[in-house]
Design a protein around this motif. Structure first.
Motif, short mmCIF file in Angstrom:
data_model
loop_
_atom_site.label_atom_id
_atom_site.label_comp_id
_atom_site.label_asym_id
_atom_site.label_seq_id
_atom_site.Cartn_x
_atom_site.Cartn_y
_atom_site.Cartn_z
N ASN A 77 0.80 -1.23 0.00
CA ASN A 77 0.00 0.00 0.00
C ASN A 77 0.83 1.28 0.00
O ASN A 77 0.26 2.37 -0.04
N ALA A 78 2.14 1.14 0.05
CA ALA A 78 3.01 2.32 -0.04
C ALA A 78 2.88 2.94 -1.42
O ALA A 78 2.66 2.25 -2.41
N ASP A 79 3.00 4.24 -1.48
CA ASP A 79 2.92 4.98 -2.74
C ASP A 79 4.16 4.64 -3.59
O ASP A 79 5.28 4.91 -3.19
N PRO A 80 3.96 4.04 -4.77
CA PRO A 80 5.11 3.64 -5.60
C PRO A 80 6.01 4.82 -5.98
O PRO A 80 7.22 4.66 -6.08
N ALA A 81 5.43 5.99 -6.17
CA ALA A 81 6.24 7.16 -6.52
C ALA A 81 7.18 7.52 -5.38
O ALA A 81 8.35 7.85 -5.61
N LEU A 82 6.70 7.43 -4.16
CA LEU A 82 7.55 7.72 -3.00
C LEU A 82 8.59 6.62 -2.80
O LEU A 82 9.75 6.90 -2.48
N MET A 83 8.20 5.38 -3.00
CA MET A 83 9.12 4.28 -2.77
C MET A 83 10.15 4.15 -3.89
O MET A 83 11.15 3.46 -3.74
N GLY A 84 9.93 4.86 -5.00
CA GLY A 84 10.94 4.90 -6.05
C GLY A 84 12.23 5.54 -5.55
O GLY A 84 13.29 5.33 -6.13
#
Length: 129
Positions: free
Chosen positions: A94-101
């Protein structure tokens, strides 16, 4: 790696949007992160890095994820390990993929070491045959 002010705001907005959707209160501070699913409250550190964001998402997972909640109501080592595992899986999914990039191997290693700490803790409690 510390995030920019915009990234911190985006992470906090994401945490708060999920919390509001699931009626969970988020309290920010610098003390260790923890959750109180019975009260729908989580205490988290301000998400200034991907590691802290994942940590906050993990605490939300305790209060939101059905599997984590199901194990929270049970007792024993297996229940705690399954509850922690479910909350970490929920956090990653559920983490935001853009942030986890922006996450580095160090951020993911931090999450893994937190998760593994429960196994080390319970291994010490397990009788040897």
């Amino acid at each position: 790696m510390r995030w920019t002010a915009a990234q911190r705001a985006e992470a906090q907005d994401h945490i708060e949007a999920l919390a509001a959707r699931h009626k969970v209160e988020v309290i920010y501070g610098e003390s260790p992160a923890e959750s109180f699913p019975q009260y729908q409250v989580v205490h988290v550190r301000t998400p200034t890095t991907p590691s802290r964001y994942l940590e906050a998402m993990h605490e939300l997972g305790h209060a939101i994820d059905k599997e984590a909640l199901g194990w929270w109501r049970r007792e024993g080592n297996e229940a705690e390990l399954r509850m922690e595992s479910a909350a970490w899986v929920w956090a990653a999914l559920n983490a935001d993929p853009a942030l986890m990039g922006e996450a580095t191997s160090r951020d993911w290693s931090y999450a893994a070491s937190c998760w593994l700490s429960y196994f080390r803790c319970h291994a010490e409690d397990t009788p040897r045959g």
